[in-house]
Design a protein around this motif. Structure first.
Motif, short mmCIF file in Angstrom:
data_model
loop_
_atom_site.label_atom_id
_atom_site.label_comp_id
_atom_site.label_asym_id
_atom_site.label_seq_id
_atom_site.Cartn_x
_atom_site.Cartn_y
_atom_site.Cartn_z
N GLN A 751 0.81 -1.22 0.00
CA GLN A 751 0.00 0.00 0.00
C GLN A 751 0.84 1.27 0.00
O GLN A 751 0.32 2.36 -0.24
CB GLN A 751 -0.95 0.03 1.21
N ASN A 752 2.14 1.17 0.29
CA ASN A 752 2.95 2.39 0.30
C ASN A 752 4.27 2.20 -0.43
O ASN A 752 5.29 2.77 -0.07
CB ASN A 752 3.21 2.87 1.74
N ARG A 774 -1.01 -1.76 -6.32
CA ARG A 774 -2.40 -1.74 -5.89
C ARG A 774 -3.13 -0.57 -6.57
O ARG A 774 -2.51 0.42 -6.93
CB ARG A 774 -2.49 -1.59 -4.35
N GLU A 778 -6.43 1.85 -2.71
CA GLU A 778 -5.86 0.99 -1.69
C GLU A 778 -4.48 1.48 -1.22
O GLU A 778 -3.91 0.90 -0.30
CB GLU A 778 -5.74 -0.45 -2.21
N LEU A 779 -3.96 2.52 -1.86
CA LEU A 779 -2.65 3.05 -1.47
C LEU A 779 -2.80 4.01 -0.29
O LEU A 779 -3.81 4.68 -0.14
CB LEU A 779 -2.00 3.78 -2.65
N ARG A 780 -1.74 4.08 0.54
CA ARG A 780 -1.71 5.03 1.64
C ARG A 780 -0.83 6.21 1.21
O ARG A 780 0.35 6.32 1.60
CB ARG A 780 -1.18 4.37 2.90
#
Length: 860
Positions: A751-752, A774, A778-780
């Motif tokens: 996610q990062n 992703r 869904e990514l931070r």
């Protein structure tokens, strides 16, 4: 001197004087454009209003405030009455003694839209019925010394179409792009196919229904004596490094048998001459010539598109006729060879297979005379800057103006030229077929000297509609006899008339019956020809399938977006700023349009916080989606040898598949195209259980480079990295990194993380690409701190940007000010900096006031 000798001398003097007068007369060709003092009215009205020629009824009515701008809000629906009426245009011109003395006096209409009855001093000299043809009318017997009146009655294309529709006896299948319901046509009759007129005027799934009439191209008076050059064709016979051999084919109309000398020159250098006996009538005469040490014409990215100016002269006593053209010396062939997969479909330029990178092209406006030279220059320059080497001129528009082909010649952009037939079956009566033949002859002869013309294609999607969309089955269920007639009309037009014209008038170029297809009358099958792929969009298949649904040549695929906010503000009000408002739905002609944009957006992103943010995210969505196609098609080289996305431009302000909007502003997609079509491309991608990095090299020389690969988090911490030297063969595609995707990302928080690939040649980055494992939602993604500095230069500013954290899809704007950013909608990785050039005339103080920098996380 006796009387007899005196008479002989006087007779000789008089005879020589007459010859001198004739010679002087014969050496003067008259050409006058009739572009002033025009007036128009609706037939039956009493008031004549000033008109613009070239022009259209709609634009003339707008100029007088009789109708509102049809592009604004819902105004289009209020002007549908215009195409049901007849319209009249008139002007006057003066004929002096000198004009009347010419042997031939003609009216030359470069374009009449469409059913036109032409009268000179009340005498009819022409009846026209094809927008795509050039019409010439002899008016010598109709004009008189002094003032003359030219009157043109433009009959309603809808009324004329209904007459033909009713007389047909059965209904001809037409796609839903003929928006007869919006057009308020009697009983919803789709009459577009009966008139040789631009199909998109009747509506399309990206355009309004505005069925124009008018004198849409220039009109001239031409007067001449003895002879005229009708056409000059330059036929390339052979090319080597040392010598290029040609034949100049003069098509000359002579009024009597006479001796002439033909000359061929390149700039000031005389290349050849020949004395011929002209015959009365129109005939062809050939002169062979050579050019030593020829400079070849190359497509954009491969070399210089060198052009030669060729002038041809015909000398008849003191009469000197001249014609000029430009040529590019190149060999080009469409290669169709059996291989282990099927049959190839690729273009070989100067002996080299070339992957075609580009877009589909539609007209630049519904009202064609409004398209300026600057508009043409911008769209061609956009294609050139975006590393395109081909545009496909789509078959529902027009055979473009000469300047467009000239600009493509100069930019090194090849043209896939459709004949003007799209998404409909057509009549097949003798009159219609003859009209089509003359239309094809006119345009093939006009365009064949352009090196940019790569291919003549019969139609857009008609074979696919008949064989694949269920049209044939539906028609046979109604009547086998009528179905046979409909198909026979198709065969007559696309298997006989059009290929015969190409064979006779431009035999060195290939003819392709229909796009998409696998051969003449053979539906597309992925292994033998070109393909239009609409599983993404119409089928709601995931974007990733762009990279796996592969044919030998991908000639159409696309995804929609709205224009940017500054463009929307030109046709809508704040109360319209919702994609499901009546105005936004009216400026969206795809039957599934706005809902489909929303569907795909929900797969990749959260819901944007407001309308302007929605437009921004929509641009990124379109660009990221098409990126799968641009890169996947190129990686599949040499199996796939072409990628033409739909579409580069728009005809009005609308939600569409375009990469630049009606106002020619670049969307995110255009910036992605520029990078995706770079001559050398590095492309990370997932292939099943594998994670790979492909490199494509379009150059005709190998590339020695350094490949830098990094896996890093959004704060800039490098998790993994690798560097290697790579030797990339000329004109190739291959993988240069190949790992098990699961092992590579095992126990990592995807996610990062971002995977960055850079390709450097002599220390300079020639391609760079980021990959995320992703979907964005869904990514931070953090909120970055972006700093910038301005540096003034000759034509604008350099904006230096740097960020502390990942800045996703940086979007630079300057409000409603005019300007162009060299890059936009790009990712900036932590601790990196980039210089973006802004071309603008605004002051630095004003720039600091209006410059905004957005990143994607701010849209939610």
């Amino acid at each position: 001197m006796n009387v007899r000798n005196l008479i002989i001398v006087l007779t000789t003097i008089i005879f020589m004087s007459v010859l001198a007068c004739d010679s002087k007369k014969s050496n003067k060709k008259i050409q006058t454009e009739l572009d002033k003092d025009w007036f128009f009215r609706q037939s039956g009205a009493t008031e004549w209003l000033s008109a613009t020629v070239p022009g259209t009824v709609h634009t003339d009515l707008m100029a007088h405030g009789k109708i509102e701008d049809p592009f604004y809000r819902l105004n289009e629906h209020d002007v549908q009455w215009i195409d049901k009426a007849d319209w009249e245009y008139k002007t006057t011109f003066t004929a002096d003694e000198d004009l009347l003395a010419r042997d031939k006096i003609e009216l030359d209409f470069k374009g009449l839209d469409t059913y036109a009855d032409v009268f000179v001093n009340g005498k009819q000299v022409l009846e026209a019925d094809n927008m795509f043809r050039e019409w010439t009318a002899d008016m010598k017997d109709a004009i008189r010394e002094g003032e003359n009146e030219l009157l043109i009655i433009l009959r309603s294309p809808i009324v004329e179409g209904i007459k033909k529709y009713d007389a047909q006896g059965y209904e001809i299948p037409v796609s839903d792009n003929d928006l007869a319901e919006i057009g308020q046509v009697e009983d919803g009759k789709k009459v577009s196919v009966y008139t040789r007129k631009a199909g998109y005027h009747f509506g399309w799934d990206w355009g309004p229904r505005l069925v124009t009439s008018g004198i849409w191209r220039p009109v001239y008076i031409r007067a001449w004596d003895l002879a005229k050059i009708e056409n000059l064709q330059i036929v390339q016979n052979d090319v080597t490094e040392e010598l290029a051999a040609f034949t100049a084919v003069f098509e000359i109309t002579a009024l009597e048998n006479q001796t002439a000398t033909l000359f061929v020159k390149s700039d000031s250098l005389q290349l050849a001459s020949s004395q011929v006996q002209l015959k009365a009538g129109t005939n062809k005469y050939s002169v062979d010539f050579q050019i030593e040490n020829p400079k070849l014409w190359w497509t954009n990215g491969l070399g210089d598109p060198h052009l030669y100016n060729i002038s041809a002269n015909v000398k008849i006593e003191d009469l000197n006729l001249a014609e000029t053209t430009r040529i590019g010396i190149r060999t080009l062939e469409l290669v169709r060879e059996e291989d282990e997969d099927g049959k190839s479909f690729y273009f070989k330029l100067n002996g080299h297979p070339v992957f075609m990178k580009g877009a589909n092209y539609i007209p630049n406006d519904v009202f064609l005379p409004r398209v300026s030279d600057e508009n043409y220059q911008k769209v061609v320059e956009t294609a050139r800057q975006s590393n395109c080497n081909m545009l496909r001129i789509w078959g529902g528009g027009i055979y473009e103006n000469d300047i467009f082909y000239d600009l493509c010649d100069e930019a090194g952009i090849l043209l896939w030229q459709d004949f003007m037939f799209a998404c409909a079956m057509f009549p097949g009566d003798e009159a219609f077929l003859d009209n089509v033949k003359q239309e094809a002859v006119d345009n093939v002869k006009r365009l064949r000297n352009h090196p940019s013309i790569a291919l003549w294609c019969g139609n857009n999607e008609i074979l696919a509609a008949w064989k694949g969309w269920g049209w044939e089955k539906a028609e046979r269920a109604k009547s086998e006899e009528n179905a046979d007639k409909i198909w026979q009309s198709y065969v007559d037009i696309f298997h006989k008339v059009l290929p015969d014209v190409v064979k006779e008038y431009d035999p060195q170029r290939s003819y392709w019956g229909s796009s998409p297809s696998s051969g003449l009358g053979i539906p597309a099958d992925l292994v033998n020809g070109d393909e239009h792929y609409w599983g993404v969009w119409w089928g709601k298949e995931p974007f990733e399938t762009y990279a796996t649904h592969l044919a030998r040549f991908m000639s159409e695929y696309g995804f929609q977006s709205f224009p940017e906010m500054a463009s929307v503000e030109k046709y809508a009000l704040p109360e319209d700023y919702d994609i499901f408002s009546e105005v936004m739905k009216s400026h969206q002609r795809s039957s599934i349009g706005n809902g489909t944009i929303e569907y795909y957006m929900n797969q990749e992103y959260n819901t944007p916080k407001d309308f302007e943010s929605f437009l921004y995210v929509n641009h990124v969505l379109q660009a990221e989606g098409i990126k799968f196609g641009l890169e996947g098609h190129r990686r599949a080289m040499p199996y796939c040898m072409g990628s033409l996305y739909w579409q580069i431009n728009d005809v009005w302000p609308v939600a569409s598949w375009s990469s630049t909007d009606y106002y020619q502003k670049w969307k995110a997609l255009q910036y992605y195209v520029k990078k995706g079509f770079e001559p050398v491309l590095v492309s990370p991608y997932i292939d099943g259980a594998k994670f790979r990095v492909g490199i494509v090299n379009d150059r005709l020389q190998p590339v020695n480079a350094e490949l830098y690969l990094r896996l890093m988090d959004f704060d800039g911490q490098v998790i993994w990295e690798e560097a290697s030297l790579v030797e990339i063969p000329a004109n190739s595609s291959d993988d240069y990194f190949d790992v098990n995707r699961w092992e590579f990302t095992y126990r990592k928080s995807l996610q990062n993380l971002v995977f960055s690939a850079e390709l450097r040649e002599n220390g300079e980055i020639i391609s760079k690409n980021n990959f995320y494992f992703r979907p964005y939602k869904e990514l931070r993604v953090p909120t970055p701190k972006i700093e910038y500095a301005l540096e003034k230069d000759d034509d604008g500013y350099t904006i230096d940007l740097k960020t502390d954290k990942l800045a996703k899809n940086i979007y630079l704007q300057i409000g409603n000010e005019e300007g162009f950013f060299s890059d936009n909608y790009f990712d900036l990785l932590p601790m990196e900096s980039v210089g973006i050039h802004l071309k603008t005339n605004i002051s630095e103080a004003r720039l600091n006031e209006v410059l905004t920098i957005r990143t994607l996380e701010s849209a939610f």
